[in-house]
Design a protein around this motif. Structure first.
Motif, mmCIF file in Angstrom:
data_model
loop_
_atom_site.group_PDB
_atom_site.id
_atom_site.type_symbol
_atom_site.label_atom_id
_atom_site.label_comp_id
_atom_site.label_asym_id
_atom_site.label_seq_id
_atom_site.Cartn_x
_atom_site.Cartn_y
_atom_site.Cartn_z
ATOM 1 N N ASP A 140 1.471 4.737 -14.681
ATOM 2 C CA ASP A 140 0.983 3.611 -15.462
ATOM 3 C C ASP A 140 1.310 3.952 -16.900
ATOM 4 O O ASP A 140 0.951 5.036 -17.379
ATOM 5 C CB ASP A 140 -0.530 3.437 -15.300
ATOM 6 C CG ASP A 140 -0.909 2.917 -13.927
ATOM 7 O OD1 ASP A 140 -0.106 2.163 -13.338
ATOM 8 O OD2 ASP A 140 -2.002 3.256 -13.445
ATOM 9 N N SER B 34 0.817 -1.206 0.000
ATOM 10 C CA SER B 34 0.000 0.000 0.000
ATOM 11 C C SER B 34 0.857 1.265 0.000
ATOM 12 O O SER B 34 0.346 2.352 -0.205
ATOM 13 C CB SER B 34 -0.947 0.007 1.197
ATOM 14 O OG SER B 34 -0.206 -0.049 2.392
ATOM 15 N N GLY C 33 5.726 2.102 -9.586
ATOM 16 C CA GLY C 33 4.311 2.353 -9.327
ATOM 17 C C GLY C 33 3.933 3.814 -9.385
ATOM 18 O O GLY C 33 2.836 4.199 -8.994
ATOM 19 N N GLY D 81 0.204 6.538 -11.560
ATOM 20 C CA GLY D 81 0.157 5.207 -10.974
ATOM 21 C C GLY D 81 -0.302 5.263 -9.526
ATOM 22 O O GLY D 81 -0.599 6.332 -8.980
ATOM 23 N N ARG D 82 -0.307 4.097 -8.900
ATOM 24 C CA ARG D 82 -0.850 4.014 -7.534
ATOM 25 C C ARG D 82 -0.018 4.770 -6.507
ATOM 26 O O ARG D 82 -0.521 5.171 -5.468
ATOM 27 C CB ARG D 82 -1.024 2.564 -7.123
ATOM 28 C CG ARG D 82 0.277 1.820 -6.990
ATOM 29 C CD ARG D 82 0.062 0.387 -6.651
ATOM 30 N NE ARG D 82 1.381 -0.224 -6.561
ATOM 31 C CZ ARG D 82 1.588 -1.451 -6.271
ATOM 32 N NH1 ARG D 82 0.573 -2.231 -6.030
ATOM 33 N NH2 ARG D 82 2.805 -1.925 -6.203
#
Length: 118
Positions: free
Chosen positions: A88, A17, A85, A99-100
């Motif tokens: 994207d 996370s 990450g 991205g995340r």
């Protein structure tokens, strides 16, 4: 049971996370990649060619052509940011999006620039 690194056998890297600090710093160790984050914070998603043009407009590099920036983004910088990450990137369509972990990278850069200006 756990692996030799102390991770559970069913550990999935995609379940994280938060980004690993080393991955974040490695991804942001290039001025060009930092500019990509800055550009995407203004507007995303973008096509690779549009992203290259906006990176070049930032004026950080004076001797680069749009084509050279585009090639380096596609083959070097975007894959590295995607692995971390932060973005994207779809190489087939040439579309780049946040991205995340983009917000973490963007906040890290903003805090760093603010401290430099102080």
């Amino acid at each position: 049971m756990s692996s030799e690194f102390g991770l559970p056998d069913d550990f999935d890297e995609a379940d994280r996370s938060t980004p690993r600090v080393v991955d974040l710093f490695d991804a942001l160790s290039s001025t060009r990649r930092c500019v990509v984050v800055e550009v995407l914070s203004d507007r995303s998603p973008l096509a690779e060619a549009d992203l290259a043009a906006r990176v070049l407009e930032r004026g950080v590099e004076t001797d680069a052509s749009r084509e050279r920036v585009h090639v380096s983004l596609r083959h070097q910088h975007l894959p590295r940011l995607a692995t971390a990450g932060i973005v994207d990137h779809d190489p087939e369509t040439g579309i780049v999006d946040c991205g995340r972990f983009f917000d973490v990278a963007d906040a890290t850069l903003e805090e760093t620039w603010a401290r430099c200006k102080a």
